[in-house]
Design an enzyme around this catalytic site. Structure first.
Site, PDB file in Angstrom:
ATOM      1  N   ASP A  45       1.025  -1.204   0.078  1.00 50.68           N
ATOM      2  CA  ASP A  45      -0.007   0.044   0.019  1.00 50.68           C
ATOM      3  C   ASP A  45       0.951   1.148  -0.126  1.00 50.68           C
ATOM      4  O   ASP A  45       0.294   2.440   0.017  1.00 50.68           O
ATOM      5  CB  ASP A  45      -1.013   0.091   1.223  1.00 50.68           C
ATOM      6  CG  ASP A  45      -0.495  -0.083   2.308  1.00 50.68           C
ATOM      7  OD1 ASP A  45       1.062  -0.152   2.640  1.00 50.68           O
ATOM      8  OD2 ASP A  45      -1.217   0.001   3.533  1.00 50.68           O
ATOM      9  N   SER A  46       2.175   1.098   0.017  1.00 51.17           N
ATOM     10  CA  SER A  46       3.175   2.164  -0.360  1.00 51.17           C
ATOM     11  C   SER A  46       2.811   2.648  -1.686  1.00 51.17           C
ATOM     12  O   SER A  46       3.230   4.087  -1.968  1.00 51.17           O
ATOM     13  CB  SER A  46       4.492   1.797  -0.276  1.00 51.17           C
ATOM     14  OG  SER A  46       4.707   0.542  -1.072  1.00 51.17           O
ATOM     15  N   ASP A  84      -0.973  -6.113   0.106  1.00 49.80           N
ATOM     16  CA  ASP A  84      -1.265  -5.581   1.527  1.00 49.80           C
ATOM     17  C   ASP A  84      -2.721  -5.298   1.575  1.00 49.80           C
ATOM     18  O   ASP A  84      -3.590  -4.990   0.519  1.00 49.80           O
ATOM     19  CB  ASP A  84      -0.886  -4.213   1.426  1.00 49.80           C
ATOM     20  CG  ASP A  84       0.568  -4.085   2.174  1.00 49.80           C
ATOM     21  OD1 ASP A  84       0.977  -5.092   2.763  1.00 49.80           O
ATOM     22  OD2 ASP A  84       1.228  -2.958   2.068  1.00 49.80           O
ATOM     23  N   LYS A 112      -0.833  -9.610   3.530  1.00 47.42           N
ATOM     24  CA  LYS A 112      -0.087  -8.894   4.459  1.00 47.42           C
ATOM     25  C   LYS A 112      -1.180  -8.214   5.300  1.00 47.42           C
ATOM     26  O   LYS A 112      -1.861  -7.019   4.766  1.00 47.42           O
ATOM     27  CB  LYS A 112       1.210  -8.472   4.129  1.00 47.42           C
ATOM     28  CG  LYS A 112       1.956  -7.517   5.293  1.00 47.42           C
ATOM     29  CD  LYS A 112       3.229  -7.289   4.616  1.00 47.42           C
ATOM     30  CE  LYS A 112       3.324  -6.014   3.837  1.00 47.42           C
ATOM     31  NZ  LYS A 112       3.083  -4.889   4.430  1.00 47.42           N
ATOM     32  N   GLU A 114      -1.062  -5.461   8.653  1.00 45.11           N
ATOM     33  CA  GLU A 114      -0.478  -4.696   9.822  1.00 45.11           C
ATOM     34  C   GLU A 114      -0.881  -4.899  11.138  1.00 45.11           C
ATOM     35  O   GLU A 114      -2.195  -4.694  11.235  1.00 45.11           O
ATOM     36  CB  GLU A 114      -0.211  -3.289   9.531  1.00 45.11           C
ATOM     37  CG  GLU A 114       0.707  -2.904   8.308  1.00 45.11           C
ATOM     38  CD  GLU A 114       0.624  -1.569   7.886  1.00 45.11           C
ATOM     39  OE1 GLU A 114       0.239  -0.550   8.795  1.00 45.11           O
ATOM     40  OE2 GLU A 114       1.119  -1.074   6.806  1.00 45.11           O
ATOM     41  N   GLU A 180       9.429  -4.140  10.563  1.00 50.88           N
ATOM     42  CA  GLU A 180       9.907  -2.706   9.779  1.00 50.88           C
ATOM     43  C   GLU A 180      10.429  -2.069  10.966  1.00 50.88           C
ATOM     44  O   GLU A 180       9.908  -1.876  11.955  1.00 50.88           O
ATOM     45  CB  GLU A 180       8.657  -2.041   9.175  1.00 50.88           C
ATOM     46  CG  GLU A 180       9.213  -0.724   8.183  1.00 50.88           C
ATOM     47  CD  GLU A 180       8.246  -0.183   7.423  1.00 50.88           C
ATOM     48  OE1 GLU A 180       7.187  -0.964   6.953  1.00 50.88           O
ATOM     49  OE2 GLU A 180       8.322   0.962   7.028  1.00 50.88           O
TER      50      GLU A 180
HETATM   51  O1  KIV Z   1       3.399  -1.215   1.355  1.00 56.87           O
HETATM   52  C1  KIV Z   1       4.821  -1.505   1.712  1.00 56.87           C
HETATM   53  O2  KIV Z   1       5.463  -1.136   0.562  1.00 56.87           O
HETATM   54  C2  KIV Z   1       5.128  -2.408   2.725  1.00 56.87           C
HETATM   55  C3  KIV Z   1       6.999  -2.502   2.675  1.00 56.87           C
HETATM   56  C4  KIV Z   1       7.539  -1.224   2.716  1.00 56.87           C
HETATM   57  C5  KIV Z   1       7.156  -3.550   3.644  1.00 56.87           C
HETATM   58  O3  KIV Z   1       4.459  -2.705   3.440  1.00 56.87           O
HETATM   59 NA    NA Z   2       2.439  -1.975   3.317  1.00 58.02          NA
END
Ligand code: KIV
Ligand code: NA
Length: 263
Positions: A45-46, A84, A112, A114, A180
């Protein structure tokens, strides 16, 4: 190259072999990352920051994640695809299950989420239904407003709490963990405490795998990047070379170096 599964990563951990992970958001880079031998692609989600220009990951929607996951899948040949779950898409167990299912239908092999030890019940619900889970611990960017910024986590007693959470989440069914921005000793302790593979970003050299944001490691990110980032384009003549150099540096243990780690 053989298809990478969570069992492949588990066998690599048992053999003491490192694996590399990169974020990926589209089909063309998906193909390039495959060609470089990288084991795992993360639709992070980056993308809210690097593609959409937001100043955090909070505005990213599930529809955004589904769109990009489907694109990455079209370029994929043998990588493991992790996607994510964006901010608040796990607000209840039914929402968590349905939203994870949408990412799986779009082409993810695992999702994934969080959080912390409290993720355990949701992880069990997902894994019982055949959705493998990576639990993202330490600095969790979706909680940036509560953390007061993107800061190193797990210092002092909080380090042991992370080890305890990791053990609990593995017992709940987590297939992978991602750490992280934690001190290297915490990265090492968590990795030793669980049988499942641990991916690190700013978590020191001892995790089983490493991940970076694609745009960071290609040096195209605008503005200051985090301490744990290395620009692999600086010493490469092409994107293909930079991707291959990253993969080799992770495999051989030359990345991350001292300067990319927290004490
Ligand atoms: O969203 C993302 O790119 C991430 C990584 C930085 C681990 O969660
Ligand atoms: Na992320």
């Amino acid at each position: 190259m053989k298809t990478v599964t969570i069992q492949t990563l588990r066998a690599m951990k048992d053999a003491g072999e490192k694996f590399s992970v990169l974020t990926c958001y589209d089909a063309t880079f998906s193909r390039r990352i495959n060609e470089a031998g990288i084991e795992v692609m993360l639709i992070g989600d980056s993308l809210g920051m690097v593609l959409q220009g937001h100043d955090s990951t909070l505005p990213v929607t599930l529809d955004d994640m589904v769109y990009h996951t489907a694109a990455v899948k079209r370029g994929n040949q043998h990588c493991l695809i992790m996607a994510d779950l964006p901010f608040m898409s796990d607000a209840s167990i039914p929402q968590l299950l349905e939203n994870a299912a949408r990412l799986m239908r779009a082409g993810a092999h695992l999702i994934k989420i969080e959080g912390d030890a409290w993720l355990a019940p949701g992880i069990t619900e997902l894994t019982q239904r055949g959705i493998p889970v990576c639990a993202h611990l330490g600095l969790t960017p979706q909680t940036v407003n509560q953390l007061g910024g993107y800061k190193v986590q797990g210092r002092g007693e909080a380090g042991q709490a992370l080890v305890d959470a990791a053990i609990k989440l593995e017992a709940a069914g987590a297939s992978l963990l991602l750490l992280e921005c934690v001190p290297s000793e915490v990265g090492k302790a968590v990795t030793a405490a669980v049988k499942c593979p641990v991916i690190g970003i700013g978590a020191g050299p001892d995790t089983d795998g490493q991940v970076l944001v694609l745009h960071d490691m290609l040096g195209v990110t605008v503005g200051k990047t985090a301490k744990f980032v290395k620009n692999f384009m600086a010493e490469s003549n092409s994107i293909a070379d930079a991707l291959a150099a990253y993969h080799q540096a992770v495999k051989s243990g030359t990345f991350p170096a001292e300067e990319h780690c927290f004490k």
